[in-house]
Motif scaffolding. Structure first.
Motif, PDB file in Angstrom:
ATOM      1  N   THR A 229     -43.097  37.366  -0.224  1.00  0.00           N
ATOM      2  CA  THR A 229     -43.755  38.368   0.614  1.00  0.00           C
ATOM      3  C   THR A 229     -42.757  39.170   1.428  1.00  0.00           C
ATOM      4  O   THR A 229     -43.145  40.062   2.168  1.00  0.00           O
ATOM      5  N   THR A 232     -35.458  42.197   1.232  1.00  0.00           N
ATOM      6  CA  THR A 232     -34.794  43.439   1.623  1.00  0.00           C
ATOM      7  C   THR A 232     -34.205  44.131   0.400  1.00  0.00           C
ATOM      8  O   THR A 232     -34.136  43.552  -0.678  1.00  0.00           O
ATOM      9  N   GLU A 257     -38.003  46.914  -1.840  1.00  0.00           N
ATOM     10  CA  GLU A 257     -38.159  46.207  -0.572  1.00  0.00           C
ATOM     11  C   GLU A 257     -39.604  45.750  -0.416  1.00  0.00           C
ATOM     12  O   GLU A 257     -40.526  46.465  -0.772  1.00  0.00           O
ATOM     13  N   VAL A 259     -42.079  43.986   2.602  1.00  0.00           N
ATOM     14  CA  VAL A 259     -42.196  43.488   3.970  1.00  0.00           C
ATOM     15  C   VAL A 259     -43.590  42.894   4.127  1.00  0.00           C
ATOM     16  O   VAL A 259     -44.585  43.538   3.807  1.00  0.00           O
ATOM     17  N   THR A 260     -43.617  41.656   4.577  1.00  0.00           N
ATOM     18  CA  THR A 260     -44.854  40.890   4.667  1.00  0.00           C
ATOM     19  C   THR A 260     -46.007  41.705   5.225  1.00  0.00           C
ATOM     20  O   THR A 260     -45.909  42.254   6.317  1.00  0.00           O
ATOM     21  N   ASP A 261     -47.083  41.752   4.469  1.00  0.00           N
ATOM     22  CA  ASP A 261     -48.323  42.374   4.939  1.00  0.00           C
ATOM     23  C   ASP A 261     -48.156  43.805   5.403  1.00  0.00           C
ATOM     24  O   ASP A 261     -49.015  44.309   6.113  1.00  0.00           O
ATOM     25  N   ASP A 262     -47.062  44.441   5.079  1.00  0.00           N
ATOM     26  CA  ASP A 262     -46.893  45.792   5.583  1.00  0.00           C
ATOM     27  C   ASP A 262     -46.704  46.795   4.454  1.00  0.00           C
ATOM     28  O   ASP A 262     -47.495  47.703   4.293  1.00  0.00           O
ATOM     29  N   HIS A 263     -45.662  46.627   3.692  1.00  0.00           N
ATOM     30  CA  HIS A 263     -45.459  47.587   2.621  1.00  0.00           C
ATOM     31  C   HIS A 263     -44.595  47.023   1.490  1.00  0.00           C
ATOM     32  O   HIS A 263     -43.880  46.046   1.674  1.00  0.00           O
TER      33      HIS A 263
END
Lengths: 602, 516
Positions: A229, A232, A257, A259-263
């Motif tokens: 999840t 980088t 990339e 990023v957890t639960d974001d994008h």
């Protein structure tokens, strides 16, 4: 400012194209340097292997679809199209059904290693549940292992793979493709192997010799190793990254990339030198669970495209977008009313001392009194002006065989206006000598406002023909659980079936005698026979015949009435062109390579 | 002290245990985790249902499942948490999901709480001091409105006007003269109402604020400052003076010459450090730099206070040190604003900078430049924090007003006034401290409410924290996930209650929590 940069890049690309055209390159990338786009989905990926039991959902399928190519895909019609630039497949024999898949030479993983038979073998081993543990469970935890379909190890010849099915299987075209990379999975399981060729060779050897002890770590990597999840850009770099094996892809983009639960950010893959070229250098998928927030995000420019299930409020918001466009469309789910055959209610012959004809008349009459036009006009059309009544139980409107099936399945019994149908229902009831009023226990999931409105319309309309529709809604779908109710206590239920593909098989689960999703206890030997024949029928013309026969029986028995396709709504920033919604997964992402900045399209 | 904390902890544990049982049973009975699978005509859905039933242990009644969960959660005590896996998140361990979400929620909630307290207490105090004035009535009226607003609605409106429309304005920031004058008039009215006094004083205050506000707005328009805002050395100097004056006012030292000199010297030192610090910010590009610089400037304040403090040396050193430390803020802001031009180019917004979703811009999430990251976080934090604050501030305002009024009527305040202390000293030193005691209780209660508000705020702002996990877990009946969120937020709320109890004893000498 941004427009200027885009124009400059376009000019630069154009100029280099002119210079290079002398060399007549076969493939010219149309990726515009420096362009990026953010799009929204209601959930974010958590696993890069979207075929595994834990990773099998739309949120994971989207980045996997963008990063990888495949033998075929669904367009917006929806119909299945072949992607011949990736590879080809053909049926080499009907008896037994044998298929051969060949991947083109130019197709490589993002680390430069060719996509070949080893990758297809991994996908085959997992998808057909070939290896099992001592306790009988599957070694590779595929979302839907089909060991009932094929059990003979394929033959591999470099970039080709050929295997035969144990029985003819109508949906073979969408049942197999390339998944995650074989060498990446092996190298995750055995970090000491650093040569991709060696990894592939060892994997093939282990499968061919049945070396389960060696394969177990590979299976573990396949099952859970792709759950990631957070990563980088350095980690995902295909040449130096520590997670390079995890994010190997073979399509227009690669994962840059997460990023957890974001994008999730995907960047154009420089090794993609074939097939339709994407235009944006980067695509970022952001998580926005709330559709209202997604509209405001497009308005503000946080994201450039989003979709959601429309409500009147959402539609009003979308219509207010200053610099945005929207389009309503169908979703894959369709609303329908099912009648119960075995609960002693008005639709059960047992209620008329086994007089099947009387029960049929009551069922027909009840379905006739469902105000389909009124439901469509007052509830659905405000959200999707192009909505039409669905007249087929097996196929989606717009799909290749829909029109042919509708013309012959007997659905015209329910044509005409709502008022005409009520009169027809009255006539049928009178002819059959049924005394009214008839009580109908009607279920919908409590809390679902749309279905509550539908029930109100149905109550008012069917009362005219003498049906007294009683609201027996409850929040849980207890009638679908045999341990709660062996027999469905409701006489009529309204809910939606959602399809995830254009698979022809699967309907036997709903309409086959005693099948697990047959909550109405519908039983018709013609339907059973035709559905099982359909599963092994490879001739498309005969498939349509069988589907029509099944539908004709279903409509003739007045078992179920489809009403409408769920409306969907997709909206986007006018700076972006090429967004087209698609009812099937991966929804509006299906043609991401056609997305282009408006400034570049002019 | 220790026995008090132990007693509180035991009581807390009992509360958490009962609450966790109730939440578990409610969540487990709230819906059907297999619902979506039941209505799929995908041939695989039957197999998927069987797998999920086994994974979620659905054949065991929730009552017994709770104790299995409790067993896993209880092992947290020995450092081996087993909160289960979250099925809807691809079998991710719940502890893992919580770790990520906790950070973003707590940063949001704590920032909102701290700012609410600051603003709420300040506004509340001013209304109490101007009791029954037009200002008091207006604030009371506004507080009741804000207090009763639904947070989801506030959040959506904030996005419409605070982000979308404001960004449009930033794209073409022209302030017509009549708007500048109107804003000046409104502000003049407010300021004279707060300051109060007799007619002449009021007219003078109003005149000054009107001239200042309108002047600044017109200047902003002429220089097109909003198009590419920057602070620079002049801005740092102005803000430094503001910080110094505020500190002098709060500590009721506004008229003491020694203190004025110490604080003034500190501010001058801060301004002088502006240029050399540019190198520090650039080469020491790390959040730690803020702490280091704050300490350095506080040190300068101590030195200034030591030499210029005269008879009030200790007080001067303290006030000047705080002024120095707080002056770090304008310096950091200056660094952030320097990157404005680049920032506007990088972000995907059509115009302006205020974002409506998420905690940061994807491309900047891992940027090397600390100050750019801070600028990005600020533009994302500003709206959700404001949404959470608006409602809390209203509450704090009311409580502070009531408490301060009560305290001001007490005998010891009358004594303080009678012995001739200046009004600021009476209020800031004598009354204010006792006002804080009831506020501490409210803070503990309010923290729980703010976490509750965060569940909605996070959804509206697509902020991925505990609230988002809770929503997701509840919607898809993932009991493990909901319980994980409950555990963290429950413990946080309880810890805040204990902290409030401890704060009592620090604030009120009559309360002893040690056994005498």
């Amino acid at each position: 400012m941004k427009t200027k940069r885009i124009l400059a890049s376009v000019a630069a690309v154009g100029a280099s194209a002119i210079v290079l055209s002398g060399c007549a390159l076969p493939y010219q990338s149309q990726v515009i340097e420096g362009t990026s786009i953010s799009v929204a989905w209601n959930d974010i990926a958590s696993e890069f292997n979207s075929a595994s039991a834990s990773g099998n959902n739309v949120a994971n399928a989207i980045p996997a679809y963008i990063a990888n190519s495949g033998f075929n895909y669904y367009n917006a019609t929806p119909e299945l199209l072949k992607q011949e630039e990736f590879g080809t497949y053909e049926k080499t024999s009907d008896e037994p059904l044998t298929v051969k898949y060949t991947i083109n030479d130019a197709v490589t993983w993002s680390d430069g290693v060719a996509v070949d038979g080893a990758d297809m073998l991994l996908s085959w081993v997992a998808g057909f549940g070939y290896f099992k543990n001592a306790d009988g469970s599957y070694m590779f935890l595929h979302a839907a292992p089909r060991d009932d379909l094929a059990s003979t190890i394929p033959t591999i010849d470099g970039k080709s793979l050929e295997f035969s099915y144990d029985k003819a299987y109508v949906d073979w075209e969408i049942n197999f493709g390339v998944g995650v990379s074989a060498h990446g999975t092996v190298m995750m399981a055995y970090p000491e192997i650093t040569d991709p060729a060696e990894a592939k060779a060892k994997f093939i050897e282990a499968v061919m010799t049945g070396d389960e002890a060696w394969l177990q770590p590979v299976a573990d990597a396949w099952n859970t190793g792709y759950q990631k999840t957070d990563a980088t850009a350095e980690e995902t770099d295909p040449t130096t990254g520590s997670l390079k094996n995890l994010f190997l892809s073979n399509g227009p983009y690669r994962v840059e990339e997460v990023v957890t639960d974001d994008h999730v950010t995907l960047v154009a893959n420089p090794l993609y030198t074939w097939g339709p070229s994407p235009k944006y250098e980067r695509i970022t998928i952001r998580e926005i669970a709330d559709p209202t927030a997604a509209v405001q995000a497009v308005d503000n420019g946080d994201v450039q495209a989003a979709s959601g299930q429309p409500t009147a409020d959402l539609l009003a918001l979308v219509q207010g977008l200053q610099n945005g466009s929207y389009v309503g469309g169908d979703e894959a789910a369709y609303e329908h009313v099912d009648l119960t055959f075995n609960n002693g209610g008005p639709f059960d012959p047992a209620a008329y001392d086994g007089d099947a004809a009387k029960a049929l008349a009551v069922r027909q009459a009840f379905l006739l009194t469902i105000p389909r036009d009124q439901i469509l006009d007052t509830i659905i059309k405000p959200l999707n002006p192009n909505a039409v009544l669905r007249n087929s139980l097996l196929t989606i409107p717009g799909s290749p065989n829909y029109d042919a099936i509708v013309a012959a399945n007997g659905s015209d019994f329910y044509s005409g206006t709502d008022a005409e149908r009520v009169d027809k229902a009255k006539g049928i009831l009178a002819d059959a000598g049924i005394t009214t009023p008839i009580d109908v226990k009607f279920w919908y999931p409590t809390g679902n406002v749309r279905r509550q409105q539908e029930l109100e319309l149905i109550q008012a309309n069917s009362l005219q023909a003498g049906f007294n529709v009683i609201d027996t809604s409850e929040p849980n779908w207890e009638f679908t659980d045999p341990s709660m109710y062996e027999i469905n206590p409701h006489d009529a239920v309204i809910f939606a079936w959602s399809s995830t593909s254009l698979a022809i098989t699967g309907n036997d689960q709903q309409y086959g005698t005693d099948k697990p999703s047959n909550f109405q206890d519908y039983a018709n030997s013609t339907v059973d026979e035709n559905l099982s024949a359909l599963e092994t029928e490879l001739d498309p013309a005969k498939q349509v015949e069988l589907q029509t026969a099944v539908e004709a029986a279903l409509w003739g028995d007045a078992a179920s009435l489809p009403i409408f396709q769920f409306p969907g709504l997709t909206w986007w920033d006018n700076g972006l062109t090429g967004v087209v919604p698609n009812p099937l997964s991966p929804n509006y992402f299906w043609n991401y390579w056609e997305w282009a900045p408006a400034a570049a399209a002019q | 002290m220790l026995s008090f904390i132990t007693r509180r902890l035991v009581a807390t544990l009992a509360v958490l245990l009962v609450a966790s049982f109730v939440v578990y049973m409610l969540t487990a009975n709230s819906g059907d985790p297999l619902e979506a699978l039941r209505t799929q005509n995908d041939p695989a859905s039957v197999a998927k249902r069987a797998t999920l039933t086994e994974k979620l242990d659905l054949d065991t009644p929730p009552f017994f499942r709770y104790f299995k969960w409790l067993g896993g959660a209880a092992s947290c005590v020995i450092g081996q948490c087993n909160l289960g896996v979250s099925v809807i998140r691809g079998d991710e361990p719940v502890a893992n999901a919580l770790g990520n979400a906790m950070q973003s929620t707590l940063s949001l909630v704590i920032l909102a709480t701290v700012l609410s307290i600051l603003f709420g207490v300040a506004i509340g105090m001013t209304t109490a001091l101007r009791q029954y004035s037009g200002y008091d009535y207006t604030v009371t009226f506004a507080a009741f409105i804000f207090y009763s607003l639904p947070i989801f609605w506030v959040a959506v409106l904030l996005k419409e006007f605070g982000a979308i429309r404001f960004n449009e304005f930033l794209g073409d920031p022209s302030i017509p003269w009549w708007i500048a004058l109107t804003v000046g008039c409104v502000l003049a009215l407010v300021v004279q109402a707060v300051v109060g006094g007799h007619l002449r004083l009021r007219i003078r205050t109003a005149g000054i604020s009107f001239a200042l506000t309108s002047g600044i707005l017109i200047l902003l328009d002429i220089t097109q400052w909003l198009k590419s805002p920057s602070i620079g050395i002049i801005g740092v100097a102005l803000m430094g003076i503001g910080v110094g004056a505020l500190m002098l006012f709060i500590t009721s030292n506004l008229t003491k010459r020694t203190l004025q000199f110490s604080v003034g010297a500190t501010v001058i030192a801060v301004v002088a450090m502006w240029f050399p610090l540019q190198f520090v910010w650039f080469y020491f590009n790390n959040p730690l730099a803020i702490v280091v610089v704050a300490l350095l400037l506080a040190g300068l304040g101590v030195v200034a206070g030591f030499f210029l403090g005269g008879d009030d040396r200790t007080e001067a050193m303290r006030v000047a040190a705080i002024t120095g430390a707080l002056s770090t803020a304008p310096l950091v802001l200056d660094q952030m604003f320097m990157r404005w031009g680049d920032y506007v180019q990088i972000i995907p917004l059509r115009s302006g900078v205020i974002s409506t979703i998420g905690a940061n811009t994807p491309v900047l999430a891992n940027s090397d430049d600390t100050w750019m990251r801070m600028l990005d976080s600020s533009t994302h934090l500003i709206l959700p924090t404001a949404a959470l604050m608006i409602i809390s501030v209203a509450g704090y305002t009311r409580y502070t007003r009531a408490t301060l009024l009560e305290v001001l009527n007490q005998d010891y305040v009358r004594t303080a006034r009678a012995k001739g202390l200046p009004e600021t000293t009476v209020i800031m030193r004598h009354a204010f401290r006792n006002t804080l005691i009831p506020i501490a209780t409210i803070v503990a209660f309010d923290f729980g409410a703010v976490i509750g508000g965060a569940i909605i705020t996070e959804r509206v702002f697509a902020w991925q924290g505990m609230g988002a996990l809770f929503n997701q877990g509840l919607r898809e009946v993932d009991v493990n996930l909901v319980m994980g969120v409950f555990l963290v937020t429950g413990v946080a709320a309880v810890v805040f209650n204990i902290l409030a109890d401890l704060a009592y004893s620090a604030l009120d000498p009559r309360i002893r929590i040690t056994e005498a």
